[in-house]
Design a protein around this motif. Sequence first.
Motif, PDB file in Angstrom:
ATOM      1  N   LEU A  73       1.154  -4.119   5.064  1.00 62.29           N
ATOM      2  CA  LEU A  73       0.629  -2.815   4.656  1.00 62.29           C
ATOM      3  C   LEU A  73      -0.551  -2.410   5.537  1.00 62.29           C
ATOM      4  O   LEU A  73      -0.660  -1.249   5.946  1.00 62.29           O
ATOM      5  CB  LEU A  73       0.213  -2.857   3.192  1.00 62.29           C
ATOM      6  CG  LEU A  73      -0.405  -1.571   2.629  1.00 62.29           C
ATOM      7  CD1 LEU A  73       0.578  -0.409   2.742  1.00 62.29           C
ATOM      8  CD2 LEU A  73      -0.831  -1.774   1.179  1.00 62.29           C
ATOM      9  N   ILE A  74      -1.430  -3.372   5.830  1.00 66.18           N
ATOM     10  CA  ILE A  74      -2.585  -3.075   6.685  1.00 66.18           C
ATOM     11  C   ILE A  74      -2.115  -2.634   8.068  1.00 66.18           C
ATOM     12  O   ILE A  74      -2.583  -1.636   8.617  1.00 66.18           O
ATOM     13  CB  ILE A  74      -3.501  -4.309   6.794  1.00 66.18           C
ATOM     14  CG1 ILE A  74      -4.102  -4.634   5.428  1.00 66.18           C
ATOM     15  CG2 ILE A  74      -4.606  -4.070   7.823  1.00 66.18           C
ATOM     16  CD1 ILE A  74      -4.917  -5.909   5.396  1.00 66.18           C
ATOM     17  N   ILE A  75      -1.160  -3.368   8.638  1.00 65.44           N
ATOM     18  CA  ILE A  75      -0.637  -3.006   9.957  1.00 65.44           C
ATOM     19  C   ILE A  75       0.060  -1.651   9.903  1.00 65.44           C
ATOM     20  O   ILE A  75      -0.055  -0.839  10.821  1.00 65.44           O
ATOM     21  CB  ILE A  75       0.320  -4.104  10.462  1.00 65.44           C
ATOM     22  CG1 ILE A  75      -0.449  -5.398  10.726  1.00 65.44           C
ATOM     23  CG2 ILE A  75       1.045  -3.655  11.727  1.00 65.44           C
ATOM     24  CD1 ILE A  75       0.422  -6.572  11.111  1.00 65.44           C
ATOM     25  N   GLY A  76       0.777  -1.381   8.808  1.00 65.36           N
ATOM     26  CA  GLY A  76       1.449  -0.096   8.659  1.00 65.36           C
ATOM     27  C   GLY A  76       0.474   1.067   8.626  1.00 65.36           C
ATOM     28  O   GLY A  76       0.718   2.115   9.230  1.00 65.36           O
ATOM     29  N   VAL A  77      -0.645   0.889   7.930  1.00 67.92           N
ATOM     30  CA  VAL A  77      -1.670   1.940   7.876  1.00 67.92           C
ATOM     31  C   VAL A  77      -2.261   2.166   9.268  1.00 67.92           C
ATOM     32  O   VAL A  77      -2.507   3.314   9.679  1.00 67.92           O
ATOM     33  CB  VAL A  77      -2.764   1.571   6.864  1.00 67.92           C
ATOM     34  CG1 VAL A  77      -3.947   2.536   6.959  1.00 67.92           C
ATOM     35  CG2 VAL A  77      -2.210   1.576   5.447  1.00 67.92           C
ATOM     36  N   MET A  78      -2.494   1.083   9.996  1.00 71.39           N
ATOM     37  CA  MET A  78      -3.008   1.215  11.360  1.00 71.39           C
ATOM     38  C   MET A  78      -2.031   1.984  12.238  1.00 71.39           C
ATOM     39  O   MET A  78      -2.427   2.877  13.008  1.00 71.39           O
ATOM     40  CB  MET A  78      -3.290  -0.168  11.936  1.00 71.39           C
ATOM     41  CG  MET A  78      -4.396  -0.935  11.223  1.00 71.39           C
ATOM     42  SD  MET A  78      -4.524  -2.666  11.749  1.00 71.39           S
ATOM     43  CE  MET A  78      -5.186  -2.479  13.403  1.00 71.39           C
ATOM     44  N   CYS A  79      -0.734   1.656  12.127  1.00 72.24           N
ATOM     45  CA  CYS A  79       0.284   2.384  12.891  1.00 72.24           C
ATOM     46  C   CYS A  79       0.321   3.857  12.491  1.00 72.24           C
ATOM     47  O   CYS A  79       0.485   4.741  13.344  1.00 72.24           O
ATOM     48  CB  CYS A  79       1.654   1.753  12.675  1.00 72.24           C
ATOM     49  SG  CYS A  79       1.880   0.141  13.464  1.00 72.24           S
ATOM     50  N   PHE A  80       0.180   4.129  11.191  1.00 73.38           N
ATOM     51  CA  PHE A  80       0.169   5.507  10.708  1.00 73.38           C
ATOM     52  C   PHE A  80      -0.926   6.314  11.393  1.00 73.38           C
ATOM     53  O   PHE A  80      -0.703   7.444  11.850  1.00 73.38           O
ATOM     54  CB  PHE A  80      -0.029   5.519   9.191  1.00 73.38           C
ATOM     55  CG  PHE A  80      -0.172   6.886   8.601  1.00 73.38           C
ATOM     56  CD1 PHE A  80       0.935   7.619   8.201  1.00 73.38           C
ATOM     57  CD2 PHE A  80      -1.432   7.461   8.454  1.00 73.38           C
ATOM     58  CE1 PHE A  80       0.798   8.884   7.664  1.00 73.38           C
ATOM     59  CE2 PHE A  80      -1.578   8.733   7.916  1.00 73.38           C
ATOM     60  CZ  PHE A  80      -0.461   9.446   7.521  1.00 73.38           C
ATOM     61  N   ILE A  81      -2.127   5.752  11.478  1.00 74.21           N
ATOM     62  CA  ILE A  81      -3.254   6.476  12.067  1.00 74.21           C
ATOM     63  C   ILE A  81      -3.036   6.706  13.558  1.00 74.21           C
ATOM     64  O   ILE A  81      -3.297   7.801  14.085  1.00 74.21           O
ATOM     65  CB  ILE A  81      -4.563   5.707  11.820  1.00 74.21           C
ATOM     66  CG1 ILE A  81      -4.870   5.672  10.321  1.00 74.21           C
ATOM     67  CG2 ILE A  81      -5.721   6.353  12.577  1.00 74.21           C
ATOM     68  CD1 ILE A  81      -6.048   4.794   9.946  1.00 74.21           C
TER      69      ILE A  81
END
Length: 255
Positions: A73-81
């Motif tokens: 989830l943390i990596i996904g949020v980083m990718c989102f940004i």
Amino acid sequence: MMSGFHGLFSVGGLLGAIGVSTLLSLGFSPFQASLAVVVLLMLSAFLALPGLLTGRTHSESGPAFAFPHGIVLIIGVMCFIVFLAEGAAIDWSAVFLTTVRHVDMRYTGLGYVAFASTMTIGRLLGDRLVRHVSGRVLVTGGSLLAALGMLLVTIIPVWQMTLLGYALVGAGCANVVPVLYSAVGRQTFMPEHLAVSAITTLGYSGILVGPAALGFVAQIVNLPFALGSIGVLLVFVTMMGLMLPQALINGKTPK
């Protein structure tokens, strides 16, 4: 190889922009130019279809998609940004140069060119770079460079500095997502195929929904504020990159 794959994605974007612009300059109508793209898409789909029907890359059973959790989830949020920053450069750079920097309409595509050129070069060199520079440095340094570029775009009211800012955004974002995708392949919190599906969905929603959300913010406040907020979010990516496990982001599978 992940940076090289993403580099070809960027090459496709550049060739698409150059190709359609060339067709329009030769007298093709927008419909005819779009039709040429449709033909290429259909051809590529036809060539890929046999592999899609017969190939399987894993034998895992269970769902094809799961909501991300834990480190995924943390990596996904980083990718989102990061994808949000890319979407802002792709969809809003011409509008920003026209309405805020008052650049002639003929040159408003230079913002995208500056962004896409540095991103493409950075990704094509990324596989070699990953072998000599740690993943943590690429993620934290890249996102910080992109944040500096986005703030440069919005703060200094000189269109040449705006182009430099977009170039820095492209160079900074170039290898952040490829490194994060590679990290997802090493984590053990979720099955790899589910983790990749999850962060791909979350990440690409940034490039899909993000630009529309920026337009909403720009309508309420203004466009420089909306783009400047992305610079702040990219600093947040830098902070999260510092907190990721070193073995995970630097290319080693954690025990």
